[in-house]
Design a protein around this motif. Structure first.
Motif, PDB file in Angstrom:
ATOM      1  N   LEU A 265      14.770  11.886 -27.862  1.00 29.23           N
ATOM      2  CA  LEU A 265      15.983  12.364 -27.211  1.00 29.23           C
ATOM      3  C   LEU A 265      15.962  12.162 -25.705  1.00 29.23           C
ATOM      4  N   ASP A 266      15.113  11.251 -25.233  1.00 22.00           N
ATOM      5  CA  ASP A 266      15.039  11.001 -23.789  1.00 22.00           C
ATOM      6  C   ASP A 266      16.389  10.579 -23.213  1.00 22.00           C
ATOM      7  N   ALA A 267      17.142   9.787 -23.966  1.00 22.68           N
ATOM      8  CA  ALA A 267      18.437   9.299 -23.468  1.00 22.68           C
ATOM      9  C   ALA A 267      19.514  10.373 -23.494  1.00 22.68           C
ATOM     10  N   ALA A 268      19.224  11.498 -24.119  1.00 26.77           N
ATOM     11  CA  ALA A 268      20.214  12.566 -24.259  1.00 26.77           C
ATOM     12  C   ALA A 268      20.005  13.704 -23.263  1.00 26.77           C
ATOM     13  N   ARG A 269      19.060  13.535 -22.337  1.00 32.48           N
ATOM     14  CA  ARG A 269      18.827  14.598 -21.359  1.00 32.48           C
ATOM     15  C   ARG A 269      19.941  14.615 -20.321  1.00 32.48           C
ATOM     16  N   VAL A 270      20.484  15.809 -20.064  1.00 29.93           N
ATOM     17  CA  VAL A 270      21.575  15.978 -19.101  1.00 29.93           C
ATOM     18  C   VAL A 270      21.327  17.230 -18.273  1.00 29.93           C
ATOM     19  N   ALA A 271      21.971  17.297 -17.128  1.00 32.68           N
ATOM     20  CA  ALA A 271      21.877  18.485 -16.289  1.00 32.68           C
ATOM     21  C   ALA A 271      22.650  19.633 -16.929  1.00 32.68           C
ATOM     22  N   GLU A 290      13.117  16.195 -14.337  1.00 32.15           N
ATOM     23  CA  GLU A 290      13.853  15.885 -15.565  1.00 32.15           C
ATOM     24  C   GLU A 290      14.946  16.920 -15.794  1.00 32.15           C
ATOM     25  N   PRO A 291      16.179  16.489 -16.062  1.00 25.65           N
ATOM     26  CA  PRO A 291      17.236  17.475 -16.338  1.00 25.65           C
ATOM     27  C   PRO A 291      16.907  18.278 -17.587  1.00 25.65           C
ATOM     28  N   GLY A 292      17.275  19.547 -17.587  1.00 29.23           N
ATOM     29  CA  GLY A 292      16.847  20.450 -18.655  1.00 29.23           C
ATOM     30  C   GLY A 292      17.734  20.511 -19.870  1.00 29.23           C
ATOM     31  N   GLY A 293      18.950  19.977 -19.797  1.00 34.80           N
ATOM     32  CA  GLY A 293      19.857  20.074 -20.926  1.00 34.80           C
ATOM     33  C   GLY A 293      19.730  18.915 -21.901  1.00 34.80           C
ATOM     34  N   PHE A 294      20.380  19.067 -23.057  1.00 28.31           N
ATOM     35  CA  PHE A 294      20.432  18.018 -24.079  1.00 28.31           C
ATOM     36  C   PHE A 294      21.887  17.812 -24.485  1.00 28.31           C
ATOM     37  N   ASP A 295      22.308  16.556 -24.542  1.00 28.59           N
ATOM     38  CA  ASP A 295      23.658  16.215 -24.967  1.00 28.59           C
ATOM     39  C   ASP A 295      23.672  16.049 -26.483  1.00 28.59           C
ATOM     40  N   LEU A 296      23.815  17.163 -27.179  1.00 26.98           N
ATOM     41  CA  LEU A 296      23.864  17.164 -28.641  1.00 26.98           C
ATOM     42  C   LEU A 296      25.275  17.528 -29.089  1.00 26.98           C
ATOM     43  N   ARG A 297      25.812  16.772 -30.019  1.00 28.75           N
ATOM     44  CA  ARG A 297      27.171  17.014 -30.532  1.00 28.75           C
ATOM     45  C   ARG A 297      27.039  17.588 -31.941  1.00 28.75           C
ATOM     46  N   ILE A 298      27.343  18.854 -32.099  1.00 32.39           N
ATOM     47  CA  ILE A 298      27.160  19.567 -33.366  1.00 32.39           C
ATOM     48  C   ILE A 298      28.491  19.637 -34.111  1.00 32.39           C
ATOM     49  N   THR A 299      28.421  19.527 -35.425  1.00 28.37           N
ATOM     50  CA  THR A 299      29.594  19.723 -36.277  1.00 28.37           C
ATOM     51  C   THR A 299      29.282  20.798 -37.305  1.00 28.37           C
ATOM     52  N   VAL A 300      30.205  21.742 -37.472  1.00 31.66           N
ATOM     53  CA  VAL A 300      30.070  22.825 -38.457  1.00 31.66           C
ATOM     54  C   VAL A 300      31.126  22.631 -39.529  1.00 31.66           C
ATOM     55  N   THR A 301      30.702  22.600 -40.780  1.00 28.68           N
ATOM     56  CA  THR A 301      31.659  22.538 -41.890  1.00 28.68           C
ATOM     57  C   THR A 301      31.473  23.738 -42.805  1.00 28.68           C
ATOM     58  N   VAL A 302      32.579  24.199 -43.360  1.00 28.39           N
ATOM     59  CA  VAL A 302      32.569  25.223 -44.406  1.00 28.39           C
ATOM     60  C   VAL A 302      33.241  24.610 -45.623  1.00 28.39           C
TER      61      VAL A 302
END
Length: 411
Positions: A265-271, A290-302
């Motif tokens: 996830l090195d490419a997904a690190r964000v401020a 190194e920026p501490g955040g992660f650019d993760l896109r979550i999807t929730v389904t029910v």
């Protein structure tokens, strides 16, 4: 006859390609009691121990284990070396005659909880989630408590009830009392909820009495996983004053069968989002390389319908800050410690990571194909999926988390 394609010939853009390589534990139908360390590649899982033995790896003994814990405990140098070796085994054509027979189709194996959980801690790190909850339950006061922007708030959970994706969630029972009720009653929860989260898995332990600094995050955290912290809101509301969550949370927490290494996830690190005021030195990450955040896109389904898409990049407190705060009093880390980010929610209604927020505590029902929902009903199935930007325009997928609600035996 046409040449048979290899399972290593993945479609372009496969999010489980060699740039990802998450770890799990699996067993096969012919040896159901033998658990093996595996690495996912496309729609297959590689028997990592068998590959390491066949290719003469110095880490063969470490990978021939029924759990991730020995690899976790081996430390960052071993994590890096093993990942580099696995990448070579799965991409160098000369290794194919050895590696291909050790690949198992995912639909032909059983996946297990891949690590032994030592301790479990859950945080409350989304400003949007905390603000929504504050507005619901403290409408005449400030949404955030005075301490919220000074420290990552959290609670200690129950490690023994962390389960792998696919495990049914039995509706919990307990005491509940509505504000207008004269006395509490006992019975199954009627406000069973989800919390879409990201979990961080500790590998290298730390010494009792020695806090872990922000800059040592990578030395201790092996990787991350999707996490659903199931919550009984009615039980929680009655019990949480003055000590916080207990039975409303401890009945079950679901995690993915796959752990994604931090290196993937090195490419997904964000401020992280801008802070309103200076933090105390042990939490101040303004000078970190190194920026501490992660650019993760979550999807929730029910029940297969998308109900939310929470963005992890909006989280106010980072995983490194949570680790630093969790140990600043001298508490030690153990191999297999797991800590959750807290509910991930964004600024938009469709980005809220809990039904509590999506329905505003039951006021606004969700319209699903099989009927309206305020909270979860028996038989409902919730799935979390996520992806992050990878190297060279690729995507890195995280392993999904799924759970189906089973009736309470107290019903």
């Amino acid at each position: 006859m046409p040449e048979q394609s290899s399972p290593l010939d993945l479609p372009e853009g496969d999010p489980f390609g060699p740039h990802n390589l998450p770890y799990g534990v699996f067993s096969t139908a012919d040896e159901p009691d033998r658990r093996r360390l595996g690495v996912r590649i496309g729609g297959h899982v590689l028997d990592a121990g068998a590959a390491a033995h066949a290719l003469g790896s110095p880490y063969a003994a470490l990978l021939a284990q029924p759990s991730l814990n020995p690899l976790l405990a081996a430390g960052r140098t071993a994590w890096r070396d093993v990942r580099r070796a696995l990448t070579g085994w799965l991409t160098v054509p000369a290794h194919r005659p050895v590696v291909e027979p050790l690949l198992h189709p995912l639909d032909a194996v059983t996946l297990h909880l891949p690590y032994e959980v030592a301790d479990y801690v859950d945080f409350y790190a989304s400003e949007h989630h905390a603000t929504n909850v504050g507005r619901m339950f403290r409408p005449d006061g400030e949404p955030l408590t005075p301490n919220w922007k000074h420290l990552p708030i959290g609670y200690h959970g129950r490690a023994g009830t962390v389960v792998v994706s696919g495990t049914d969630v039995v509706r919990p029972a307990g005491q509940r009392k509505a504000p207008t009720d004269p006395a509490p009653v006992f019975g199954p929860s009627v406000k069973l909820d989800i919390e879409a989260e990201v979990g961080f898995l500790v590998g290298t332990p730390s010494e009792l009495g020695r806090p872990v600094a922000l800059g040592d995050f990578r030395e201790h955290v092996f990787g991350l996983t999707l996490l659903n912290d199931w919550s009984a809101r009615d039980i929680q509301a009655w019990e949480y004053v003055p000590l916080g969550p207990f039975l409303g949370k401890s009945f079950q927490t679901s995690v993915s069968a796959w752990v994604t290494p931090l290196e993937a996830l090195d490419a997904a690190r964000v401020a992280p989002p801008a802070r309103d005021f200076p933090l105390l030195p042990y939490l101040d990450d303004s000078g970190e390389e190194e920026p501490g955040g992660f650019d993760l896109r979550i999807t929730v389904t029910v029940n297969g319908e998308v109900v939310a898409e929470p963005p992890f990049s909006t989280m106010y407190w980072t995983a490194a800050q949570q680790l630093a705060h969790m140990t600043v009093n001298g508490a030690s880390l153990r191999t297999g410690d797991l800590y959750g980010s807290g509910t991930v929610s964004g600024p938009e209604v469709g980005q809220r990571g809990s039904l509590l927020e999506l329905t505003w505590n039951g006021r606004d029902a969700l319209e699903l194909a099989d009927g309206k929902r305020t909270f979860l009903e028996d038989g409902d199935e919730v799935t979390l999926t996520a992806w992050a930007p990878g190297p060279d325009g690729t995507r890195v997928a995280l392993g999904e988390v799924t759970g189906r609600i089973a009736p309470s035996p107290a019903a």
